[in-house]
Design an enzyme around this catalytic site. Structure first.
Site, PDB file in Angstrom:
ATOM      1  N   LYS A   1      -9.917 -19.658  13.484  1.00 35.12           N
ATOM      2  CA  LYS A   1      -9.030 -20.823  13.453  1.00 35.12           C
ATOM      3  C   LYS A   1      -9.794 -22.101  13.791  1.00 35.12           C
ATOM      4  CE  LYS A   1      -5.132 -17.879  14.706  1.00 35.12           C
ATOM      5  NZ  LYS A   1      -4.218 -17.422  15.780  1.00 35.12           N
TER       6      LYS A   1
ATOM      7  N   GLY B   1       3.908 -14.106  15.109  1.00 32.33           N
ATOM      8  CA  GLY B   1       5.191 -13.435  14.903  1.00 32.33           C
ATOM      9  C   GLY B   1       5.665 -13.576  13.475  1.00 32.33           C
TER      10      GLY B   1
ATOM     11  N   ARG C   1       0.820  -1.216   0.000  1.00 27.55           N
ATOM     12  CA  ARG C   1       0.000   0.000   0.000  1.00 27.55           C
ATOM     13  C   ARG C   1       0.846   1.254   0.000  1.00 27.55           C
ATOM     14  NH1 ARG C   1      -4.171  -0.647   4.876  1.00 27.55           N
ATOM     15  NH2 ARG C   1      -2.250  -1.430   5.863  1.00 27.55           N
TER      16      ARG C   1
END
Length: 430
Positions: free
Chosen positions: A207, A306, A48
């Site tokens: 999930k 992470g 972006r």
């Protein structure tokens, strides 16, 4: 013999995860080529903000036109790590239409539109891989989809959000309140500035939908997953849990009914015994406990989020997809042949821990016990403490349905001797 013409990869998104994917592709290029059988080349990076400096990435590869990138026709694999529903959904389907396979980490999109994406991939003879969408670096999707394909999975229960586990672990180990633990998680970078998706269970619910669909060969969408956040968990709840030899975790639980005729998927805080393997999962780590007929009990454990851990899962999928492309094959697609109904939360059977504020006078316990009996909920243990005309009554039930427990609590609220329901928590893992 290694093919010299490289496989071309388009990267959609270059944030925390995307930048790590690009870095590993560059620093491990020779190893990746040896494992795949051909070099892999980063052919374009859609972002972006093109003016941002991105170490290790050739500025000439950077573009803001993601659509043009996936439409090029010479792209072999599109790696999507931008997240969200749109434009990710359109970009992925466009990639399939123009001859590219897709590796995605987009749990929200897969939980909402996984069936349509799989259908598009199959229609165009392409791969859709998404190991990184659930539990970061932990190999979980592939073991469920491939390694356990010959087994019957009955239950998948786990900690699939590192932010919530860090907060609850901090509350448990230090006695901190929810807000104090959240503030620490934010300061350390474990929690976003707006932690709603994590602490209200939306992330874990997405999930859970993906895991349930794979485990039970049934289409399970995000709307099918019961969701309850953890913002109401208190220090008093942890004190009660410790008295029972338990701790509290935010769990994603996907289960096959005892008769095998339906499945459930849910996310909520729960007390689990300290003897259960999930109780020892600390900090921002994730772990998923799988129960199946033949393999028995398995646990998958590791960092669930992470940049580097998630990129590891992305690269594992990239290697698999590239190998498939060289061999002219595709990997496993959607398996939804079982088409089992997803039961509502009211049908779920488990144990409950209920804390009541009651009047400290004779007959209260008998009244409460009568209400439980009238609704078919059997009491396991009761603990009562009273002082100055007020008392707390802690009831732990045997297994009961959520619907029966809800009716019990509604009736308890109508008793003059019950001042309020302080907390209700499920007890799992036994």
């Amino acid at each position: 013999m290694m093919r010299t013409r490289p496989l071309k990869v388009a990267l959609l998104g270059c944030g925390v995860v995307g930048s790590e994917v690009a870095r590993i592709m560059t620093t491990h290029a020779d190893d990746l080529a040896a494992r795949i059988g051909a070099p892999v080349e980063l052919a374009g990076v859609a972002v972006r903000r093109p003016s941002k400096v991105r170490a290790g990435i050739d500025p000439s590869l950077v573009t803001t036109d993601a659509t043009a990138l996936v439409k090029r026709g010479d792209i072999d694999v599109v790696v999507e790590v931008i997240g969200g529903i749109e434009p990710a959904r359109t970009l992925i389907t466009t990639a399939f239409e123009h001859g590219a396979s897709v590796v995605s980490a987009n749990k929200a999109l897969l939980a909402q539109d996984g069936a349509a994406l799989h259908a598009a991939a199959q229609q165009h003879g392409e791969d859709l891989y998404y190991e990184a969408a659930v539990a970061g670096a932990i190999p979980l999707i592939r073991p469920l989809r491939e390694s356990l394909a010959g087994d019957k999975i009955n239950r998948v229960m786990g900690i699939v959000n590192g932010t919530t586990n860090f907060i609850l672990d901090k509350m448990d180990s230090t006695g901190a309140g929810y807000q104090e633990a959240l503030d620490e998680a934010t300061a350390l970078g474990y929690a976003e500035a707006d932690p709603t998706a994590d602490v209200e269970g939306f992330d874990a619910a997405a999930k859970a939908a993906i895991l349930a669909g794979i485990a039970f060969h049934t289409r399970v969408r995000l709307d099918d997953v019961y969701r309850e956040g953890m913002t109401e968990v208190t220090s008093a709840d942890f004190a009660s849990a410790k008295e029972m030899g338990c701790t509290i975790k935010l769990l994603a639980i996907c289960e096959r009914a005892a008769d095998g005729g339906s499945v459930t998927a849910r996310v909520h805080p729960a007390m689990i015994p300290l003897t259960h393997p999930l109780a020892s999962v600390r900090g921002a780590y994730n772990a998923v406990f799988v129960e199946s007929d033949a393999a028995g009990q398995l646990m998958f454990y590791g960092p669930g989020a992470g940049g580097a851990p998630t990129a590891s899962a992305v690269l594992g999928d990239l290697v698999a997809v590239c190998r498939n492309r060289l061999s002219g094959a595709t990997g496993p697609g959607e398996s939804a042949y079982a088409a089992l109904p997803v039961s509502p939360m009211g049908d779920v059977v488990t144990r409950y821990h209920i804390s009541l504020d009651v009047a400290d006078k004779p007959g209260v316990l008998a009244q409460v016990a009568t209400v439980f009996a009238e609704h078919g909920v059997s009491i396991d243990t009761v603990r009562q403490q009273g002082k100055d005309g007020e008392a707390s009554l802690v009831v732990v039930t045997h297994r009961a349905s959520d619907a029966a427990l809800s009716g019990t609590v509604e009736a308890l609220r109508k008793l003059d001797t019950v001042r309020g329901v302080a907390s209700i928590m499920r007890v799992e893992g036994e």
